[in-house]
Enzyme design. Structure first.
Site, PDB file in Angstrom:
ATOM      1  CB  ALA A  99      46.418  44.691  38.857  1.00 59.00           C
ATOM      2  CB  ALA A 100      42.871  43.614  34.213  1.00 59.12           C
ATOM      3  N   GLY A 101      43.751  46.463  34.352  1.00 62.09           N
ATOM      4  CA  GLY A 101      43.972  47.605  33.729  1.00 62.09           C
ATOM      5  C   GLY A 101      45.444  48.355  34.144  1.00 62.09           C
ATOM      6  CG  ASP A 102      46.671  49.325  37.889  1.00 59.60           C
ATOM      7  OD1 ASP A 102      46.312  50.327  37.569  1.00 59.60           O
ATOM      8  OD2 ASP A 102      46.564  49.002  38.962  1.00 59.60           O
TER       9      ASP A 102
HETATM   10  P1  ADP Z   1      40.173  47.932  34.541  1.00 60.94           P
HETATM   11  O1  ADP Z   1      41.084  46.799  35.207  1.00 60.94           O
HETATM   12  O2  ADP Z   1      40.763  49.241  34.775  1.00 60.94           O
HETATM   13  O3  ADP Z   1      38.677  47.984  34.910  1.00 60.94           O
HETATM   14  P2  ADP Z   1      39.541  46.347  32.235  1.00 60.94           P
HETATM   15  O4  ADP Z   1      38.575  45.607  33.033  1.00 60.94           O
HETATM   16  O5  ADP Z   1      38.854  47.141  30.844  1.00 60.94           O
HETATM   17  O6  ADP Z   1      40.075  47.455  33.093  1.00 60.94           O
HETATM   18  O7  ADP Z   1      40.608  45.629  31.733  1.00 60.94           O
HETATM   19  C1  ADP Z   1      41.741  45.991  30.998  1.00 60.94           C
HETATM   20  C2  ADP Z   1      42.237  45.035  29.882  1.00 60.94           C
HETATM   21  O8  ADP Z   1      42.545  43.720  30.779  1.00 60.94           O
HETATM   22  C3  ADP Z   1      41.091  44.584  28.735  1.00 60.94           C
HETATM   23  O9  ADP Z   1      41.131  45.666  27.761  1.00 60.94           O
HETATM   24  C4  ADP Z   1      41.719  42.962  28.481  1.00 60.94           C
HETATM   25  O10 ADP Z   1      42.695  43.301  27.403  1.00 60.94           O
HETATM   26  C5  ADP Z   1      42.095  42.697  29.769  1.00 60.94           C
HETATM   27  N1  ADP Z   1      40.994  41.783  30.415  1.00 60.94           N
HETATM   28  C6  ADP Z   1      40.208  42.223  31.498  1.00 60.94           C
HETATM   29  N2  ADP Z   1      39.180  41.117  31.852  1.00 60.94           N
HETATM   30  C7  ADP Z   1      39.739  40.151  31.129  1.00 60.94           C
HETATM   31  C8  ADP Z   1      38.973  38.907  30.681  1.00 60.94           C
HETATM   32  N3  ADP Z   1      38.053  38.594  31.654  1.00 60.94           N
HETATM   33  N4  ADP Z   1      39.587  38.209  29.905  1.00 60.94           N
HETATM   34  C9  ADP Z   1      40.642  38.457  29.032  1.00 60.94           C
HETATM   35  N5  ADP Z   1      41.125  39.762  29.213  1.00 60.94           N
HETATM   36  C10 ADP Z   1      40.723  40.454  30.051  1.00 60.94           C
END
Ligand code: ADP
Length: 297
Positions: free
Chosen positions: A242-245
């Site tokens: 859910a980082a992207g969400d």
């Molecule tokens: P998704 O979950 O859709 O694959 P991402 O992996 O690109 O999306 O993550 C979305 C955003 O979350 C990133 O642009 C960043 O800001 C944050 N993020 C993701 N992983 C990390 C991490 N390991 N450390 C810090 N921020 C992170």
């Protein structure tokens, strides 16, 4: 107003000693049910960010607690209707090494037809936003009808599939993609670097604003000749579900507030950085107060 036409899933999470093998019957020692689905997660993130969001979704009438949870978070639910079939759900096994295996049943999320979308879009005003992901049916109809109605369209093609390539993406005003989605959409290798991905997306969708997220490598905004880069925060990630969400919800809430792209990226990055330091999907999405405190620090 922002309308999120998005999936609602029940996430059934089972702790198992190992992922179940073909032909095996395995007892699970823990079972939890939570609200999931990229659509619901993005609505929760938007609401926790202080944004205004009205969710369009379908659930089985017996799962009313899901609607209550969205309401409690501040999500508008007049567009969440009860249907007879099962609510979309995921059977998630998590083993002792934190490896997982997920069985997804789209259920009611795939019950949408063109007429459903036409009725919902009829009640919107020109200039309203429509947010969509790739977990509901009738996406092509949603994009065409929303465009005809003068809505602005934000699209996060996750989880990515070949069907996305046939959608009228030129009608999208804003595209949120991670590295894998960008590469698939652009017809490039996963290993392509960010400038190559952005170049290819600009060529394919010259009018569309693109937000490319790269996990720990930060995020880019692109529109025409303009590009902005926002590094991720250096945090210790424990669960990036859910980082992207979280990122998308906070980005759109900032946009609703009138912020420009660089400020939207900063807020979204701070929110996602908090989220990845916590276990879970919906449960990991921080409140606006937590994000503001982190930015102030
Ligand atoms: P998704 O979950 O859709 O694959 P991402 O992996 O690109 O999306 O993550 C979305 C955003 O979350 C990133 O642009 C960043 O800001 C944050 N993020 C993701 N992983 C990390 C991490 N390991 N450390 C810090 N921020 C992170």
């Amino acid at each position: 107003m922002l309308y999120n036409f998005g999936s609602i899933n029940l996430d059934h999470v089972y702790r198992v000693p190992h992922l179940v093998r073909p032909g095996e019957t395995l007892a699970s020692h823990e079972h939890r049910v939570g609200l999931g689905g990229k659509g619901a997660n993005q609505s929760l993130a938007l609401a926790r960010a202080g944004g205004e969001v009205c969710h369009w979704g379908q659930i089985n009438g017996q799962d009313g607690w899901v609607r209550d949870m969205l309401v409690d978070a501040g999500v508008g639910v007049t567009g969440v209707t009860d249907v007879e079939g099962p609510t979309g759900h995921a059977i998630i096994q998590v083993d002792d090494a934190a490896e997982n295996a997920i069985l997804l049943f789209p259920g009611a999320n795939h019950g949408f037809r063109r007429a459903d979308l036409a009725a919902l879009i009829d009640a919107t005003a020109p200039g309203d936003w429509l947010l969509i992901q790739n977990e509901t049916s009738a996406l092509g109809d949603a994009i065409v009808l929303a465009h005809q109605a003068g809505m602005r369209i934000a699209f996060n093609p996750a989880p990515m599939s070949d069907a996305v390539l046939d959608l009228p993406l030129e009608h999208c005003d804003l595209l949120f993609v991670n590295r894998g989605e960008a590469a698939w959409l652009a017809g490039l290798d996963q290993a392509a670097d960010a400038p190559a991905l952005l170049d290819a997306l600009a060529q394919r969708l010259p009018q569309t604003q693109t937000v490319l997220t790269l996990g720990a490598d930060g995020a880019w905004f692109q529109h025409g000749q303009t590009r902005h880069f926002q590094p991720a925060l250096p945090v210790k990630a424990v669960d990036t579900t859910a980082a992207g969400d979280t990122f998308i919800g906070y980005y759109l809430a900032a946009l609703q507030d009138g912020a420009q792209a660089p400020a939207c990226l900063i807020l979204a990055t701070a929110a996602a950085a908090i989220g990845v330091q916590r276990q879970g999907a919906a449960a990991s999405i921080p409140s606006r107060a937590e994000v503001d405190a982190s930015l102030a620090g």
